[in-house]
Design an enzyme around this catalytic site. Structure first.
Site, PDB file in Angstrom:
ATOM      1  N   CYS A 107      13.542  11.370   6.992  1.00 28.88           N
ATOM      2  CA  CYS A 107      13.422  11.261   8.626  1.00 28.88           C
ATOM      3  C   CYS A 107      14.837  11.333   9.229  1.00 28.88           C
ATOM      4  O   CYS A 107      14.938  11.582  10.526  1.00 28.88           O
ATOM      5  CB  CYS A 107      12.659   9.993   8.548  1.00 28.88           C
ATOM      6  SG  CYS A 107      13.336   8.628   7.878  1.00 28.88           S
ATOM      7  N   LYS A 122       0.901  -1.199  -0.077  1.00 29.78           N
ATOM      8  CA  LYS A 122      -0.106  -0.205  -0.097  1.00 29.78           C
ATOM      9  C   LYS A 122       0.896   1.038  -0.023  1.00 29.78           C
ATOM     10  O   LYS A 122       1.542   1.595   0.993  1.00 29.78           O
ATOM     11  CB  LYS A 122      -1.059   0.074   1.169  1.00 29.78           C
ATOM     12  CG  LYS A 122      -1.935   1.125   1.005  1.00 29.78           C
ATOM     13  CD  LYS A 122      -2.310   1.727   2.431  1.00 29.78           C
ATOM     14  CE  LYS A 122      -1.586   2.888   2.847  1.00 29.78           C
ATOM     15  NZ  LYS A 122      -1.628   4.142   1.897  1.00 29.78           N
ATOM     16  N   GLU A 149       9.363   2.235  10.951  1.00 31.78           N
ATOM     17  CA  GLU A 149      10.563   3.075  10.723  1.00 31.78           C
ATOM     18  C   GLU A 149       9.846   4.368  10.607  1.00 31.78           C
ATOM     19  O   GLU A 149       8.964   4.610   9.661  1.00 31.78           O
ATOM     20  CB  GLU A 149      11.517   2.708   9.599  1.00 31.78           C
ATOM     21  CG  GLU A 149      12.375   3.345   9.179  1.00 31.78           C
ATOM     22  CD  GLU A 149      12.434   4.719   8.990  1.00 31.78           C
ATOM     23  OE1 GLU A 149      12.726   5.615   9.669  1.00 31.78           O
ATOM     24  OE2 GLU A 149      12.291   5.314   7.769  1.00 31.78           O
ATOM     25  N   GLU A 193       9.431  17.129  14.684  1.00 30.58           N
ATOM     26  CA  GLU A 193       9.902  16.819  13.190  1.00 30.58           C
ATOM     27  C   GLU A 193       9.284  17.876  12.134  1.00 30.58           C
ATOM     28  O   GLU A 193       8.041  17.801  11.885  1.00 30.58           O
ATOM     29  CB  GLU A 193       9.710  15.444  12.819  1.00 30.58           C
ATOM     30  CG  GLU A 193      10.484  14.907  11.422  1.00 30.58           C
ATOM     31  CD  GLU A 193      10.114  13.616  11.299  1.00 30.58           C
ATOM     32  OE1 GLU A 193      10.870  12.977  10.745  1.00 30.58           O
ATOM     33  OE2 GLU A 193       8.987  12.939  11.300  1.00 30.58           O
TER      34      GLU A 193
END
Length: 481
Positions: free
Chosen positions: A285, A177, A252, A385
């Site tokens: 990231c 997906k 992750e 973030e």
């Protein structure tokens, strides 16, 4: 009106099939804010069909010889290389990576990972003694089963190859997906896998959003493992959703990397760190978004960072050059603009950039490369973030203070160290709370895993470690004659 590319079909049980229910979603080019394609958002019936195909294909696929699975992956690699330009165009169109960067980095990282998996797989022993001294006890590595791979938009082929390839090599069957806002590259990827001729049901692809198909896969009793890359918030939701079926969940997630720059760092350390922070428009990231600088070098570091930011070109993805492109969507653009304004309101010193579009651009989701100085870890720009080209510079006086600041975050993906002192580097590499530490601009060697700790998740992707993530270990006694 320009005709939209029609990618409404899913790939289930070795065939392109129509969705069971019409639910169209337009794919937006972030460089122009214009729709360029239309996909379908999957329904539960589509998810169930993909899972059923994967479940039915699993016994035969798990029983294939490793050499046969390897041959399929080698064929996928050959076709992937041949389709590199198609893939690069799709990535530029869907998520805004500039065309040169898209081909050289976004696409090529897929080649890198597939090659590393092939190398690791050739040496992998599926059944081996626990140790040289215990020939009677064996470790057997066996496929987990049906794997749901849920991938993000920021490095699409990086994450697709890190999930689909080791699962296939391990003997698992897969439902992919991809991100619904950047699905075009995964459609090209699926064409590649289809051409490679895998047995029906081994690989499937269903487009959809996290609330729908993502949750359906995470809760499905016939899905044995979910491998997810994305936000920490979504990772938490997936973990909770998967709990009732006690499936394997590998995450992750986000990061807020600290880059510790000491006064004895090499002359390119600051510029290198700023460029890395802005790379892929800050949408990585593992970006070093907090630059911690030793006080004697602080003012000079701020000046260098400003110079690099001011010189960073921003432009549309469909041009040649070393510029950065837009961020993925209006939602992301608005979030980043709000966080930049928060930094200004909190009293951080705006050194370069700021809110609003770059002066030469009137449309698209473009963020000005932004540097804040005099930041502390209580500010939102140091905690959150941002996922845009925004750098926060923080001073420190001692090594101990630097470590404390670096570790004062929920995240723990990648930290960075810049110093010529070998003992200090080794010391810091063990004290920093992260799954990866990179020092003096040196990349980790081929085969090293990618993954973090804390709220960055604890996945280990790539190389032999990434292969083992998609298998279960079995310990057997009484093996010796």
């Amino acid at each position: 009106m320009t005709q939209l590319l029609d990618y409404r079909q899913f790939y289930i049980n070795g065939k392109w099939v129509n969705p069971t229910k019409a639910n169209d979603l337009e794919v937006i080019d972030p460089s122009t804010e214009k729709a360029v394609a239309v996909i379908s958002i999957g329904d539960k019936a589509d998810t169930d069909a993909a899972v059923a195909a994967a479940k039915a294909a699993f016994p035969a696929w798990a029983a294939t010889a490793p050499a046969e699975r390897l041959a399929y992956v080698e064929k996928i690699l050959d076709i992937y290389k041949r389709r590199a330009k198609d893939m690069a165009r799709a990535i530029s169109l869907e998520m805004g990576a500039p065309q040169d960067m898209s081909l050289d980095d976004q696409v090529d990282c897929g080649v890198y990972h597939i090659e590393n998996f092939i190398a690791a797989f050739k040496d992998f022993k599926f059944v081996r003694p626990l140790s040289a001294d215990t020939p009677d006890t064996m470790i057997a590595w066996e496929p987990v089963g049906v794997v749901a791979s849920i991938t993000p938009w920021n490095w699409p082929m990086n994450q697709v190859t890190l999930k689909v390839i080791p699962a296939i090599l391990a003997g698992d069957t897969v439902i992919l997906k991809p991100s619904e806002i950047a699905p075009l590259s995964s459609i090209v990827w699926t064409e590649i896998v289809d051409e490679a001729g895998l047995p029906a049901g081994v690989y499937n692809m269903v487009n959809g959003d996290g609330v729908g198909v993502g949750t359906q896969l995470s809760t499905h009793p016939d899905v044995d493992m979910v491998s997810f890359t994305g936000s920490t918030r979504a990772g938490v939701a997936i973990t909770k959703a998967a709990a009732d079926t006690v499936k394997k969940v590998v995450l992750e997630l986000g990061g807020k990397g600290a880059n510790l720059v000491f006064a004895d760092a090499d002359e390119d350390a600051v510029a290198r760190g700023v460029r890395h922070c802005f790379y892929n428009s800050g949408q990585s990231c593992n970006a070093p978004t907090r630059m911690l600088v030793e006080r004697p070098f602080y003012d000079k570091a701020v000046a260098i960072a400003k110079e690099v930011a001011d010189a960073t070109a921003v432009d549309i993805a469909h041009k040649e050059g070393a510029h950065i492109g837009p961020v993925i969507s209006k939602v992301q653009f608005d979030k980043i603009q709000g966080l930049i304004q928060d930094g200004i309101n909190e009293g951080a010193r705006l050194v370069s950039g700021g809110t609003g579009l770059p002066e030469h651009l009137s449309e698209g989701y473009f963020v000005r490369p932004t540097v804040f100085a005099d930041v502390n870890n209580e500010m939102g720009i140091a905690k959150n973030e941002i996922f845009g080209p925004v750098l926060a510079i923080i001073p420190f006086d001692t090594e101990e203070e630097a470590v404390a600041i670096a570790n004062d975050t929920i995240y723990g993906l990648t930290n960075y160290v810049q110093t010529q002192d070998v003992e200090r580097r080794r010391r810091l590499s063990r004290q920093l709370q992260a799954g990866m530490v990179e020092m003096n601009g040196k990349s980790r060697a081929r085969g090293a895993a990618f993954g973090g700790v804390k709220a960055s998740g604890r996945a280990r992707e790539g190389g032999v470690f990434g292969l083992e993530e998609f298998m279960d270990s079995k310990f057997i006694s009484g093996w010796a004659e």
